[in-house]
Design an enzyme around this catalytic site. Structure first.
Site, PDB file in Angstrom:
ATOM      1  N   ARG A   1      -2.548  -2.003  -2.630  1.00  0.00           N
ATOM      2  CA  ARG A   1      -4.284  -1.459  -3.221  1.00  0.00           C
ATOM      3  C   ARG A   1      -4.005   0.119  -4.537  1.00  0.00           C
ATOM      4  NH1 ARG A   1      -4.937   3.449   1.236  1.00  0.00           N
ATOM      5  NH2 ARG A   1      -7.014   3.486   0.773  1.00  0.00           N
TER       6      ARG A   1
ATOM      7  N   GLU B   1      -8.467  -4.531   5.245  1.00  0.00           N
ATOM      8  CA  GLU B   1      -7.638  -4.164   3.582  1.00  0.00           C
ATOM      9  C   GLU B   1      -7.151  -5.261   3.185  1.00  0.00           C
ATOM     10  OE1 GLU B   1      -8.570   0.015   5.261  1.00  0.00           O
ATOM     11  OE2 GLU B   1      -9.070   0.835   3.558  1.00  0.00           O
TER      12      GLU B   1
ATOM     13  N   ASP C   1      -6.548  13.939  16.139  1.00  0.00           N
ATOM     14  CA  ASP C   1      -6.594  12.377  16.312  1.00  0.00           C
ATOM     15  C   ASP C   1      -8.251  12.361  17.458  1.00  0.00           C
ATOM     16  OD1 ASP C   1      -4.254   9.503  17.191  1.00  0.00           O
ATOM     17  OD2 ASP C   1      -6.014  10.112  18.698  1.00  0.00           O
TER      18      ASP C   1
ATOM     19  N   HIS D   1     -16.867   3.375   7.615  1.00  0.00           N
ATOM     20  CA  HIS D   1     -15.702   3.997   7.806  1.00  0.00           C
ATOM     21  C   HIS D   1     -14.945   4.656   8.606  1.00  0.00           C
ATOM     22  CE1 HIS D   1     -11.029   1.901   6.545  1.00  0.00           C
ATOM     23  NE2 HIS D   1     -10.578   3.167   7.239  1.00  0.00           N
ATOM     24  N   LEU D   2     -14.493   4.410  10.067  1.00  0.00           N
ATOM     25  CA  LEU D   2     -14.109   6.070   9.999  1.00  0.00           C
ATOM     26  C   LEU D   2     -13.002   6.266  10.979  1.00  0.00           C
ATOM     27  CD1 LEU D   2     -16.575   6.668  13.033  1.00  0.00           C
ATOM     28  CD2 LEU D   2     -17.249   7.114  10.602  1.00  0.00           C
TER      29      LEU D   2
ATOM     30  N   HIS E   1     -12.872   3.868   0.313  1.00  0.00           N
ATOM     31  CA  HIS E   1     -12.380   3.040   0.881  1.00  0.00           C
ATOM     32  C   HIS E   1     -13.033   1.791   0.676  1.00  0.00           C
ATOM     33  CE1 HIS E   1     -12.131   6.466   3.991  1.00  0.00           C
ATOM     34  NE2 HIS E   1     -10.733   5.755   3.987  1.00  0.00           N
TER      35      HIS E   1
ATOM     36  N   ARG F   1      -9.333  16.338   7.225  1.00  0.00           N
ATOM     37  CA  ARG F   1     -10.798  16.909   5.994  1.00  0.00           C
ATOM     38  C   ARG F   1     -12.148  17.756   6.462  1.00  0.00           C
ATOM     39  NH1 ARG F   1      -9.734  11.281   2.812  1.00  0.00           N
ATOM     40  NH2 ARG F   1      -7.735  11.045   3.987  1.00  0.00           N
TER      41      ARG F   1
ATOM     42  N   ASN G   1       1.303  -0.553  -0.239  1.00  0.00           N
ATOM     43  CA  ASN G   1      -0.003  -0.055  -0.111  1.00  0.00           C
ATOM     44  C   ASN G   1       0.281   1.051   0.254  1.00  0.00           C
ATOM     45  OD1 ASN G   1      -2.066   1.840   1.136  1.00  0.00           O
ATOM     46  ND2 ASN G   1      -2.756   1.032   2.178  1.00  0.00           N
TER      47      ASN G   1
ATOM     48  N   LYS H   1       3.528   0.799   3.494  1.00  0.00           N
ATOM     49  CA  LYS H   1       3.026  -0.036   4.218  1.00  0.00           C
ATOM     50  C   LYS H   1       2.339  -1.247   3.084  1.00  0.00           C
ATOM     51  CE  LYS H   1      -1.092   2.226   6.812  1.00  0.00           C
ATOM     52  NZ  LYS H   1      -2.695   2.361   6.678  1.00  0.00           N
TER      53      LYS H   1
HETATM   54  P1  ADP Z   1      -6.307   5.169   9.157  1.00  0.00           P
HETATM   55  O1  ADP Z   1      -7.108   5.823   8.295  1.00  0.00           O
HETATM   56  O2  ADP Z   1      -5.100   5.991   9.077  1.00  0.00           O
HETATM   57  O3  ADP Z   1      -5.984   3.990   8.771  1.00  0.00           O
HETATM   58  P2  ADP Z   1      -7.376   4.132  11.380  1.00  0.00           P
HETATM   59  O4  ADP Z   1      -8.278   3.716  11.457  1.00  0.00           O
HETATM   60  O5  ADP Z   1      -5.491   4.103  12.529  1.00  0.00           O
HETATM   61  O6  ADP Z   1      -6.670   4.983  10.543  1.00  0.00           O
HETATM   62  O7  ADP Z   1      -7.972   5.098  12.805  1.00  0.00           O
HETATM   63  C1  ADP Z   1      -6.809   6.401  12.854  1.00  0.00           C
HETATM   64  C2  ADP Z   1      -8.351   6.839  14.257  1.00  0.00           C
HETATM   65  O8  ADP Z   1      -8.765   6.537  14.808  1.00  0.00           O
HETATM   66  C3  ADP Z   1      -7.762   8.383  14.708  1.00  0.00           C
HETATM   67  O9  ADP Z   1      -7.983   9.090  14.666  1.00  0.00           O
HETATM   68  C4  ADP Z   1      -7.477   8.007  16.234  1.00  0.00           C
HETATM   69  O10 ADP Z   1      -7.468   8.550  17.409  1.00  0.00           O
HETATM   70  C5  ADP Z   1      -8.611   6.998  16.574  1.00  0.00           C
HETATM   71  N1  ADP Z   1      -8.474   5.114  17.466  1.00  0.00           N
HETATM   72  C6  ADP Z   1      -7.629   4.985  17.423  1.00  0.00           C
HETATM   73  N2  ADP Z   1      -8.223   3.803  18.881  1.00  0.00           N
HETATM   74  C7  ADP Z   1      -8.758   4.957  19.415  1.00  0.00           C
HETATM   75  C8  ADP Z   1      -9.199   4.587  20.510  1.00  0.00           C
HETATM   76  N3  ADP Z   1      -8.709   3.688  21.694  1.00  0.00           N
HETATM   77  N4  ADP Z   1     -10.138   6.182  21.190  1.00  0.00           N
HETATM   78  C9  ADP Z   1     -10.792   6.855  20.457  1.00  0.00           C
HETATM   79  N5  ADP Z   1     -10.612   6.736  19.471  1.00  0.00           N
HETATM   80  C10 ADP Z   1      -9.360   5.785  18.166  1.00  0.00           C
END
Ligand code: ADP
Length: 397
Positions: free
Chosen positions: A90, A383, A282, A207-208, A179, A240, A14, A21
């Site tokens: 990817r 994924e 974050d 997907h968050l 996604h 974003r 990726n 990655k």
């Molecule tokens: P990416 O889209 O880069 O793959 P991820 O799917 O790893 O990202 O998601 C990152 C998000 O998930 C960040 O906002 C991170 O703070 C949040 N996150 C991860 N663990 C927790 C948690 N325990 N509580 C709240 N948010 C979290």
């Protein structure tokens, strides 16, 4: 470094704009045996980290290395494992050319190149990854798996923007969605876990992660999704903005003398949770800040949840029934207070959050709602595993 026994290694790459990655799966055993990340590529701080199954995480500085250099490092790591049976890449944008994963040949490379104008930050590094792996492993078949492919089932009324139709026909201006691999995987998991009829179900998948999107899935097919021509449309994300009034651009250009490029950069990098809170992009940091009384962090979280709930309402318009709302991605899988707030904001849908199940991120099926409630599930996305499976299945059937 101990080397696990691996009978069927499949490599997944990726390649992002400044990171790379990689994972290796023992596909027949269903195990991930190596995973790693090269970050801050082409800078003096470039660093490679990886973890081999059963080993501690390792880290090595690779100052100044670019994508090709990092892929050379991956090649060396793989010497301990053996040549992969297949390599899956990817690829972010497949435009209208790719509605499913494909074995890579010259025409596929040309097709990905043609889509590069729609994803100038993403497709060129994806292509670089493909070309470099072709030269390192000339005998190994390679497969492209597209973020946009799952959404090629959208009907014209869902994918067209209400702008002059020539922009679609001549410039490819339409909604594509992203996604897709994640939405496809978690929707499939929900069907299996809830024992739904594969030919008759309605789901909304959220997907968050750092990027966020939600999709309406009807009978296994994507029928609407929140991201559009680019991954900027839709939900509030880490940095974003998601949806804004298109009139914002001219207003900011006139008032602040910003160029279009500067406005686009602001909407991509300085907005979303980071821009609203002024604290962080974050979600973990934000929930901690909100819990210790930071009102700006709390407001950013509230906007995030409000807009997600609003989009769930909009996506439901494309479904004949809602069997479940599925949460995934770093936030969806881990942030219990966010899930609780989103469900609470959807009283018309009949969700009742089970606080105990939500805190433990779901029962054995991932369910976080009470017995009487409309179902909400937590499903961890995979994924890379999906990409590895496509790479193997398309080349070894
Ligand atoms: P990416 O889209 O880069 O793959 P991820 O799917 O790893 O990202 O998601 C990152 C998000 O998930 C960040 O906002 C991170 O703070 C949040 N996150 C991860 N663990 C927790 C948690 N325990 N509580 C709240 N948010 C979290």
């Amino acid at each position: 470094m101990s080397t696990p026994t691996i009978s069927s290694p499949v490599l997944v790459i990726n390649a992002g704009s400044s990171s790379l990655k990689f994972s290796v799966f023992d596909i027949r055993a269903g195990r991930e045996v190596l995973s790693g990340l090269a970050e801050r590529l082409s800078s003096p701080e470039a660093v490679l980290s990886w973890r081999l199954e059963g080993d501690d995480k390792q880290r090595r500085e690779i100052p100044g290395q670019d994508h090709e250099g990092a892929l050379g490092e991956v090649h060396q790591l793989l010497e301990a494992i053996g040549e992969p049976l297949a390599i899956g890449h990817r690829v972010v944008h497949g435009g209208e050319a790719f509605a499913e994963s494909v074995v890579i040949d010259d025409s596929v490379i040309a097709g990905i190149d043609q889509c590069a104008s729609l994803a100038p930050l993403h497709n060129p590094p994806n292509l670089l990854g493909i070309r470099t792996m072709q030269s390192l492993y000339p005998e190994v078949p390679q497969v492209a798996v597209f973020d946009t492919a799952f959404h090629q089932s959208l009907a014209p009324e869902a994918y067209l923007y209400p702008v002059p139709i020539g922009l679609y026909r001549e410039q490819g201006v339409r909604r594509y969605g992203f996604h897709g691999t994640s939405h496809h995987y978690v929707a499939g998991q929900a069907v299996r876990r809830l024992e739904l009829d594969p030919a008759d179900h309605g789901l909304i998948t959220a997907h968050l992660g750092n990027g966020c999107s939600a999709t309406a899935v009807r009978n296994g097919r994507s029928v609407d999704t929140t991201m559009g021509m680019t991954p900027l449309e839709g939900l509030v994300m880490g940095t974003r903005s998601g949806d804004v009034d298109p009139g914002l651009h001219e207003y900011l250009a006139e008032r602040l003398g910003l160029t279009l490029k500067e406005i686009t950069a602001m909407l991509n990098r300085d907005s979303g949770l980071l821009g609203l809170s002024g604290v962080s992009n974050d979600m973990r940091t934000l929930t901690e800040a909100a819990a210790s009384g930071n009102a700006d962090a709390q407001r950013a979280i509230d906007v995030f949840c409000f807009r997600l709930a609003r989009q769930v309402g909009a996506l439901a318009a494309s479904l004949h029934r809602l069997d479940a709302l599925v949460f995934t991605g770093g936030i969806g899988e881990n942030a219990a207070p966010i899930r609780a707030q989103v469900l609470e904001r959807l009283p018309l849908f009949g969700f009742v959050c089970d606080d105990r199940l939500n805190r433990q991120h779901g029962d054995e099926h991932g369910r976080i709602t009470t017995g009487e409630s409309t179902t909400a599930l937590v499903v961890a996305t995979r994924e890379e595993w999906m990409i590895a499976q496509d790479a193997f299945n398309l080349t070894h059937s």
